[in-house]
Design a protein around this motif. Sequence first.
Motif, PDB file in Angstrom:
ATOM      1  N   LEU A 155      -6.601  20.051  88.966  1.00 53.99           N
ATOM      2  CA  LEU A 155      -5.947  18.828  88.481  1.00 53.99           C
ATOM      3  C   LEU A 155      -6.397  18.483  87.066  1.00 53.99           C
ATOM      4  O   LEU A 155      -5.659  17.886  86.290  1.00 53.99           O
ATOM      5  N   ASP A 156      -7.622  18.885  86.732  1.00 53.47           N
ATOM      6  CA  ASP A 156      -8.106  18.617  85.379  1.00 53.47           C
ATOM      7  C   ASP A 156      -7.296  19.402  84.348  1.00 53.47           C
ATOM      8  O   ASP A 156      -7.204  18.995  83.189  1.00 53.47           O
ATOM      9  N   ALA A 157      -6.714  20.515  84.770  1.00 52.43           N
ATOM     10  CA  ALA A 157      -5.940  21.347  83.846  1.00 52.43           C
ATOM     11  C   ALA A 157      -4.487  20.876  83.725  1.00 52.43           C
ATOM     12  O   ALA A 157      -3.729  21.408  82.920  1.00 52.43           O
ATOM     13  N   LEU A 158      -4.090  19.886  84.520  1.00 55.40           N
ATOM     14  CA  LEU A 158      -2.691  19.435  84.498  1.00 55.40           C
ATOM     15  C   LEU A 158      -2.477  18.339  83.448  1.00 55.40           C
ATOM     16  O   LEU A 158      -3.372  17.559  83.171  1.00 55.40           O
ATOM     17  N   PRO A 159      -1.249  18.266  82.935  1.00 57.12           N
ATOM     18  CA  PRO A 159      -0.928  17.253  81.921  1.00 57.12           C
ATOM     19  C   PRO A 159      -0.539  15.926  82.558  1.00 57.12           C
ATOM     20  O   PRO A 159       0.524  15.379  82.282  1.00 57.12           O
ATOM     21  N   ILE A 160      -1.386  15.418  83.443  1.00 59.13           N
ATOM     22  CA  ILE A 160      -1.068  14.179  84.153  1.00 59.13           C
ATOM     23  C   ILE A 160      -2.075  13.104  83.764  1.00 59.13           C
ATOM     24  O   ILE A 160      -3.104  13.417  83.153  1.00 59.13           O
ATOM     25  N   PRO A 161      -1.817  11.838  84.096  1.00 55.41           N
ATOM     26  CA  PRO A 161      -2.796  10.786  83.806  1.00 55.41           C
ATOM     27  C   PRO A 161      -4.115  11.067  84.537  1.00 55.41           C
ATOM     28  O   PRO A 161      -4.164  11.898  85.451  1.00 55.41           O
ATOM     29  N   PRO A 162      -5.183  10.355  84.137  1.00 54.98           N
ATOM     30  CA  PRO A 162      -6.486  10.571  84.785  1.00 54.98           C
ATOM     31  C   PRO A 162      -6.397  10.416  86.300  1.00 54.98           C
ATOM     32  O   PRO A 162      -5.683   9.550  86.802  1.00 54.98           O
ATOM     33  N   VAL A 163      -7.117  11.276  87.006  1.00 61.06           N
ATOM     34  CA  VAL A 163      -7.152  11.172  88.460  1.00 61.06           C
ATOM     35  C   VAL A 163      -8.589  10.986  88.913  1.00 61.06           C
ATOM     36  O   VAL A 163      -9.530  11.424  88.257  1.00 61.06           O
ATOM     37  N   SER A 164      -8.708  10.319  90.040  1.00 62.98           N
ATOM     38  CA  SER A 164     -10.026  10.018  90.582  1.00 62.98           C
ATOM     39  C   SER A 164     -10.130  10.612  91.984  1.00 62.98           C
ATOM     40  O   SER A 164      -9.267  10.381  92.833  1.00 62.98           O
ATOM     41  N   PHE A 165     -11.162  11.415  92.185  1.00 58.44           N
ATOM     42  CA  PHE A 165     -11.453  11.961  93.518  1.00 58.44           C
ATOM     43  C   PHE A 165     -12.440  10.999  94.187  1.00 58.44           C
ATOM     44  O   PHE A 165     -13.543  10.812  93.681  1.00 58.44           O
ATOM     45  N   GLN A 166     -12.074  10.416  95.296  1.00 53.41           N
ATOM     46  CA  GLN A 166     -12.957   9.494  95.988  1.00 53.41           C
ATOM     47  C   GLN A 166     -13.382  10.116  97.313  1.00 53.41           C
ATOM     48  O   GLN A 166     -12.573  10.300  98.219  1.00 53.41           O
ATOM     49  N   PHE A 167     -14.671  10.439  97.367  1.00 57.18           N
ATOM     50  CA  PHE A 167     -15.206  11.183  98.502  1.00 57.18           C
ATOM     51  C   PHE A 167     -15.947  10.284  99.476  1.00 57.18           C
ATOM     52  O   PHE A 167     -16.561   9.283  99.089  1.00 57.18           O
ATOM     53  N   ASN A 168     -15.913  10.678 100.718  1.00 54.53           N
ATOM     54  CA  ASN A 168     -16.786  10.102 101.716  1.00 54.53           C
ATOM     55  C   ASN A 168     -17.102  11.218 102.719  1.00 54.53           C
ATOM     56  O   ASN A 168     -16.692  12.371 102.524  1.00 54.53           O
ATOM     57  N   ASN A 169     -17.795  10.866 103.783  1.00 59.28           N
ATOM     58  CA  ASN A 169     -18.161  11.868 104.775  1.00 59.28           C
ATOM     59  C   ASN A 169     -18.138  11.202 106.151  1.00 59.28           C
ATOM     60  O   ASN A 169     -18.774  10.160 106.357  1.00 59.28           O
ATOM     61  N   ARG A 170     -17.396  11.814 107.068  1.00 66.00           N
ATOM     62  CA  ARG A 170     -17.255  11.208 108.394  1.00 66.00           C
ATOM     63  C   ARG A 170     -18.576  11.155 109.156  1.00 66.00           C
ATOM     64  O   ARG A 170     -18.823  10.248 109.946  1.00 66.00           O
ATOM     65  N   LYS A 171     -19.443  12.151 108.912  1.00 61.66           N
ATOM     66  CA  LYS A 171     -20.763  12.121 109.567  1.00 61.66           C
ATOM     67  C   LYS A 171     -21.546  10.906 109.115  1.00 61.66           C
ATOM     68  O   LYS A 171     -22.251  10.261 109.896  1.00 61.66           O
ATOM     69  N   LEU A 172     -21.420  10.597 107.820  1.00 61.95           N
ATOM     70  CA  LEU A 172     -22.122   9.443 107.255  1.00 61.95           C
ATOM     71  C   LEU A 172     -21.653   8.155 107.949  1.00 61.95           C
ATOM     72  O   LEU A 172     -22.467   7.353 108.406  1.00 61.95           O
ATOM     73  N   ILE A 173     -20.343   7.995 108.050  1.00 57.72           N
ATOM     74  CA  ILE A 173     -19.818   6.770 108.673  1.00 57.72           C
ATOM     75  C   ILE A 173     -20.202   6.720 110.144  1.00 57.72           C
ATOM     76  O   ILE A 173     -20.716   5.707 110.648  1.00 57.72           O
ATOM     77  N   GLN A 174     -19.927   7.821 110.841  1.00 48.16           N
ATOM     78  CA  GLN A 174     -20.207   7.835 112.280  1.00 48.16           C
ATOM     79  C   GLN A 174     -21.692   7.638 112.565  1.00 48.16           C
ATOM     80  O   GLN A 174     -22.067   6.887 113.475  1.00 48.16           O
ATOM     81  N   GLY A 175     -22.514   8.337 111.777  1.00 48.60           N
ATOM     82  CA  GLY A 175     -23.959   8.215 111.966  1.00 48.60           C
ATOM     83  C   GLY A 175     -24.429   6.781 111.701  1.00 48.60           C
ATOM     84  O   GLY A 175     -25.245   6.232 112.453  1.00 48.60           O
ATOM     85  N   PHE A 176     -23.887   6.173 110.655  1.00 49.70           N
ATOM     86  CA  PHE A 176     -24.253   4.803 110.319  1.00 49.70           C
ATOM     87  C   PHE A 176     -23.862   3.852 111.457  1.00 49.70           C
ATOM     88  O   PHE A 176     -24.669   3.025 111.908  1.00 49.70           O
ATOM     89  N   TYR A 177     -22.642   3.989 111.940  1.00 49.77           N
ATOM     90  CA  TYR A 177     -22.168   3.105 113.011  1.00 49.77           C
ATOM     91  C   TYR A 177     -22.971   3.322 114.292  1.00 49.77           C
ATOM     92  O   TYR A 177     -23.298   2.375 115.003  1.00 49.77           O
ATOM     93  N   ARG A 178     -23.262   4.603 114.560  1.00 53.39           N
ATOM     94  CA  ARG A 178     -24.042   4.914 115.753  1.00 53.39           C
ATOM     95  C   ARG A 178     -25.441   4.336 115.634  1.00 53.39           C
ATOM     96  O   ARG A 178     -25.954   3.673 116.549  1.00 53.39           O
ATOM     97  N   GLY A 179     -26.069   4.569 114.447  1.00 52.20           N
ATOM     98  CA  GLY A 179     -27.411   4.057 114.200  1.00 52.20           C
ATOM     99  C   GLY A 179     -27.460   2.529 114.263  1.00 52.20           C
ATOM    100  O   GLY A 179     -28.463   1.929 114.643  1.00 52.20           O
ATOM    101  N   LEU A 180     -26.341   1.940 113.922  1.00 50.83           N
ATOM    102  CA  LEU A 180     -26.215   0.487 113.941  1.00 50.83           C
ATOM    103  C   LEU A 180     -26.045  -0.028 115.359  1.00 50.83           C
ATOM    104  O   LEU A 180     -26.231  -1.219 115.632  1.00 50.83           O
ATOM    105  N   GLY A 181     -25.678   0.899 116.268  1.00 51.01           N
ATOM    106  CA  GLY A 181     -25.489   0.525 117.652  1.00 51.01           C
ATOM    107  C   GLY A 181     -24.107  -0.015 117.986  1.00 51.01           C
ATOM    108  O   GLY A 181     -23.921  -0.703 118.989  1.00 51.01           O
ATOM    109  N   LEU A 182     -23.111   0.327 117.164  1.00 52.70           N
ATOM    110  CA  LEU A 182     -21.740  -0.104 117.471  1.00 52.70           C
ATOM    111  C   LEU A 182     -21.265   0.560 118.760  1.00 52.70           C
ATOM    112  O   LEU A 182     -21.436   1.763 118.930  1.00 52.70           O
ATOM    113  N   PRO A 183     -20.636  -0.186 119.654  1.00 52.74           N
ATOM    114  CA  PRO A 183     -20.211   0.404 120.927  1.00 52.74           C
ATOM    115  C   PRO A 183     -18.983   1.315 120.786  1.00 52.74           C
ATOM    116  O   PRO A 183     -18.821   2.246 121.556  1.00 52.74           O
TER     117      PRO A 183
END
Lengths: 446, 446
Positions: A155-183
């Motif tokens: 995408l950096d090589a394309l003639p398009i406006p700036p793009v933003s890659f927004q990353f997350n990780n499902r293990k991070l979310i799930q682990g956080f919720y689990r560690g938090l004790g969400l049912p």
Amino acid sequence: MASKIAPLSGFPELLPADRAVERQVVETLSRTFELHGFANIETRVVEPLDRLAKGGEIDKEIYVLRRLQAGDEDGDSGLGLHFDLTVPFARYVLEHAGHLEFPFRRFQIQPAWRGERPQEGRYRQFTQADVDIVGKDVLPFHHDVEVMRVMVDALDALPIPPVSFQFNNRKLIQGFYRGLGLPDVTTAIRTIDKLDKLPAEQVAALLVSDAGATPEQAQRCLELATIRVADTSFVDRVRALGVEDELLDEGLVELAAVVEGCSAGDHRHVSVEANLRIARGLDYYTGTVVEIFMEGYERLKSVGGGGRYDALATDGRSTYPGVGVSFGVSRSLIPLLADGVLAGSRPVPSAVLVAVADEETRAQSTAVATALRARGIPCEVAASAQKFGKQIRYAERRGIPYVWFPGEAHEVKDIRSGDQVAADPADWTPPIEDLRPQVLVKETEK
Amino acid sequence: MASKIAPLSGFPELLPADRAVERQVVETLSRTFELHGFANIETRVVEPLDRLAKGGEIDKEIYVLRRLQAGDEDGDSGLGLHFDLTVPFARYVLEHAGHLEFPFRRFQIQPAWRGERPQEGRYRQFTQADVDIVGKDVLPFHHDVEVMRVMVDALDALPIPPVSFQFNNRKLIQGFYRGLGLPDVTTAIRTIDKLDKLPAEQVAALLVSDAGATPEQAQRCLELATIRVADTSFVDRVRALGVEDELLDEGLVELAAVVEGCSAGDHRHVSVEANLRIARGLDYYTGTVVEIFMEGYERLKSVGGGGRYDALATDGRSTYPGVGVSFGVSRSLIPLLADGVLAGSRPVPSAVLVAVADEETRAQSTAVATALRARGIPCEVAASAQKFGKQIRYAERRGIPYVWFPGEAHEVKDIRSGDQVAADPADWTPPIEDLRPQVLVKETEK
């Protein structure tokens, strides 16, 4: 055939100059994917309906094929047009597994179809560009970084406006919720996914009412979701929330590696962020997730996305984990072309129009064209032996930059500047930027 | 998704190495078309059913689209998948005429669909490559020569067995039959078209019984149809049959110009003939007609064809005459790949596998890959830090010719010869023929 023609809503078609832009975009994407060792495949456009149905549930938007005028017994083909490139790729992997080497890197740039209501950025026929790496039974994590980095570079090589890659990780979310004790972790993820539509307080209330969170837990979930940084400082910020969980640790390490790997080096207009509210609703993601946004086109929502899935496909003997990311070629390009942000410099490939003095000497003009083509210069010969002024206007209307006048002494005119010089068909060459249609980019106001 | 996968009959799919061949074929065709000033377009895959119906008659093989689970009232979309690229092109010209410059040169390389019984060379999904020139109200004859010559040059550049362009002209046939005094020229043309299926005497008998010819007229028709030469000597041979007609004269001049224009210059493996029994059944041809055959694959019948049509489309105000020719990409390539006449040299774009000594130094290997890619060398980094012998075998299985060993002193090994040399990621380059997968051509026995 004589009848009035109306465009079909949801089935956009490009005029030749715009199509030249799309072709160059597809070419640039393909070249980047190939530089990274991804092989191209093309799947048939149809899949059996039971394969298009995810988990037994068939979406309404699928187009089903029926053979016209065939009897009822065999009219319904049991086939539908694919609605993305992931389902056909999973089937391709299973069908051809014996002939593929794993890890298998592939890219695929093809149309897909959905019968949904058309709107800007959402079409009934649309082209996607997908890159995936799929393993047999195992697929080391470093391939997450690899495949995301490929799309960043592409995408950096394309003639398009700036793009933003927004990353997350499902293990991070799930682990956080689990560690938090969400049912109910799954419901909590789906609820947090509504943060772009609902105000934070309302999401917090839903976490309590639907996901069984305490008000304190709901507050922590919101705190996690507001973390958004362009480096790996999210790790300390998550740690500061005081939740402990092994899966969370794994997710933090992975997300940091993806953000670092994708940020390294100089990029022209791609930015990379960790955005901890990105969840991607789809159930099959199990690690890295990403959504891609285009500056000034936030109304399109994401123009791409993807992630890690531990079971792209399974055939009972083997499981095929994968990681991939998809870019919406139509979704991004068609609005950019409609807005005039991108345009093709001319609707024809020809860099030169070879003029024809009279029909008797057309063969001489054709010989000039043949000599130019032999050296890779696209050209066409004038359609009729009109006055030269008319032939020049013919070139002008098509954006062809040069008109060649054959003769004992050949001459070529740059019709933009009016400069006309002596030239030899055996060695004259236009500047490289005139050789093929250019993609013109209008600077967008900030 | 766990279920057994069976290939879908009539929907061929290529493995990556074969797909690399198809991509290079499409690329070569496109490059030639563009050198001749033809612009690419891509039309949506669906057309309204009434447009797919030729002259009110709807062919059985059309695939109709229905939205799954939509109510009866809006389930049937009234749309079908196009069965060729001519119908959508005609519609595109009418729909966009106000934005096109005429004569309009276009090429189009897309799949089309027919629900017919699959057999070798006949598929339910197949890719065609079409070039056409269309005028508004007028289209000078010289464009017939131009468009046929483009396809001659394009197929001559392909790595396929020798092909033969067999030309005729509908004016020549019609003029001859009219000058001969045949009462039913149309039926006579259809009858002569059966010469490749029926013996000559039987065709002669049908000309008498169905087309109202006298036995002498039938004999002359057969004499005309047996003329087949690789130059313009057919003109004298037709003249010697003693038939006089203005339309015949016009046809002779046109056919001679096409044969001369397409024969000029050196061709590698394309031959050009006037074959006066080529008629092409379709009603809309009005001048030049052509069928293309591939040596050793006569069983496929023609692998391409086309001609002149005085009314590609009309919108009541204007008529759009055209001339074009189509090449069956799937029809010719899939049998060639199945027979092993063509093969891709490797299933991956990578020219180099960068080895990984251990996971700790993966970043170093990635840096080498980045340096190589910056100079246009496709490469991939080893999936795991196995013993080097295993990494070399990993490359071997994928046909990757080089393995790079990073280190203080980098080395690169040509795994075909075993040669291993010191190399710098900043300037080492493989021979150009190793840069991308090659098309391997098996010499066919004569």
